[in-house]
Motif scaffolding. Sequence first.
Motif, PDB file in Angstrom:
ATOM      1  N   GLY A  36       0.819  -1.214   0.000  1.00  9.95           N
ATOM      2  CA  GLY A  36       0.000   0.000   0.000  1.00  9.95           C
ATOM      3  C   GLY A  36       0.849   1.259   0.000  1.00  9.95           C
ATOM      4  N   ARG A  37       1.906   1.223   0.796  1.00  6.88           N
ATOM      5  CA  ARG A  37       2.816   2.387   0.829  1.00  6.88           C
ATOM      6  C   ARG A  37       3.524   2.575  -0.504  1.00  6.88           C
ATOM      7  NH1 ARG A  37       5.456   1.313   6.741  1.00  6.88           N
ATOM      8  NH2 ARG A  37       3.592   1.823   7.935  1.00  6.88           N
ATOM      9  N   LEU A  38       3.934   1.471  -1.119  1.00  2.62           N
ATOM     10  CA  LEU A  38       4.603   1.542  -2.415  1.00  2.62           C
ATOM     11  C   LEU A  38       3.664   2.108  -3.477  1.00  2.62           C
ATOM     12  CD1 LEU A  38       7.135   0.898  -4.095  1.00  2.62           C
ATOM     13  CD2 LEU A  38       6.143  -1.352  -4.515  1.00  2.62           C
ATOM     14  N   MET A  39       2.417   1.690  -3.461  1.00  2.65           N
ATOM     15  CA  MET A  39       1.448   2.198  -4.438  1.00  2.65           C
ATOM     16  C   MET A  39       1.213   3.690  -4.247  1.00  2.65           C
ATOM     17  SD  MET A  39       0.772  -0.266  -6.394  1.00  2.65           S
ATOM     18  CE  MET A  39      -0.678   0.250  -7.256  1.00  2.65           C
ATOM     19  N   ASN A  42       4.233   5.396  -5.714  1.00  7.78           N
ATOM     20  CA  ASN A  42       4.203   5.357  -7.171  1.00  7.78           C
ATOM     21  C   ASN A  42       3.229   6.385  -7.718  1.00  7.78           C
ATOM     22  OD1 ASN A  42       6.131   3.403  -7.492  1.00  7.78           O
ATOM     23  ND2 ASN A  42       4.673   1.720  -7.582  1.00  7.78           N
ATOM     24  N   LEU A  43       2.083   6.528  -7.086  1.00  5.85           N
ATOM     25  CA  LEU A  43       1.117   7.524  -7.525  1.00  5.85           C
ATOM     26  C   LEU A  43       1.695   8.923  -7.399  1.00  5.85           C
ATOM     27  CD1 LEU A  43      -1.721   8.157  -8.521  1.00  5.85           C
ATOM     28  CD2 LEU A  43      -2.457   8.176  -6.135  1.00  5.85           C
ATOM     29  N   LEU A  44       2.389   9.187  -6.315  1.00  4.36           N
ATOM     30  CA  LEU A  44       3.013  10.494  -6.120  1.00  4.36           C
ATOM     31  C   LEU A  44       4.073  10.758  -7.192  1.00  4.36           C
ATOM     32  CD1 LEU A  44       3.393  13.029  -4.338  1.00  4.36           C
ATOM     33  CD2 LEU A  44       5.129  11.729  -3.104  1.00  4.36           C
ATOM     34  N   PHE A  45       4.905   9.757  -7.491  1.00  9.92           N
ATOM     35  CA  PHE A  45       5.933   9.925  -8.515  1.00  9.92           C
ATOM     36  C   PHE A  45       5.319  10.136  -9.899  1.00  9.92           C
ATOM     37  CE2 PHE A  45       8.950   7.447  -5.664  1.00  9.92           C
ATOM     38  CZ  PHE A  45       9.555   8.606  -5.195  1.00  9.92           C
ATOM     39  N   LEU A  49       6.209  13.415 -11.948  1.00 10.66           N
ATOM     40  CA  LEU A  49       7.032  13.268 -13.142  1.00 10.66           C
ATOM     41  C   LEU A  49       6.258  13.419 -14.445  1.00 10.66           C
ATOM     42  CD1 LEU A  49       9.309  10.305 -12.010  1.00 10.66           C
ATOM     43  CD2 LEU A  49       9.853  12.742 -12.073  1.00 10.66           C
ATOM     44  N   ILE A  50       4.968  13.162 -14.441  1.00 12.93           N
ATOM     45  CA  ILE A  50       4.188  13.243 -15.673  1.00 12.93           C
ATOM     46  C   ILE A  50       3.152  14.360 -15.598  1.00 12.93           C
ATOM     47  CG2 ILE A  50       2.571  12.007 -17.158  1.00 12.93           C
ATOM     48  CD1 ILE A  50       4.021   9.429 -16.344  1.00 12.93           C
TER      49      ILE A  50
END
Length: 64
Positions: A36-39, A42-45, A49-50
């Motif tokens: 959950g923390r990784l997801m 990833n959403l923040l990145f 970035l995009i």
Amino acid sequence: MRPKHFFSNDFRMEVVQDYSKSDVEDLRESPPNWLGRLMELNLLFIILLIGVPVLVYCILASAT
């Protein structure tokens, strides 16, 4: 009930689970797992970035 597909006459039921108050409290107290923390990261990145460069590009392109 709703059909499986738009043109289908085959209906299926959705199962809805009701949780008791103790189940909800147990779910709230459990710490978030590593996935959950990784997801969330990833959403923040992805946003940084995009999303931000695309937003800046759209603003600059519409200003000129």
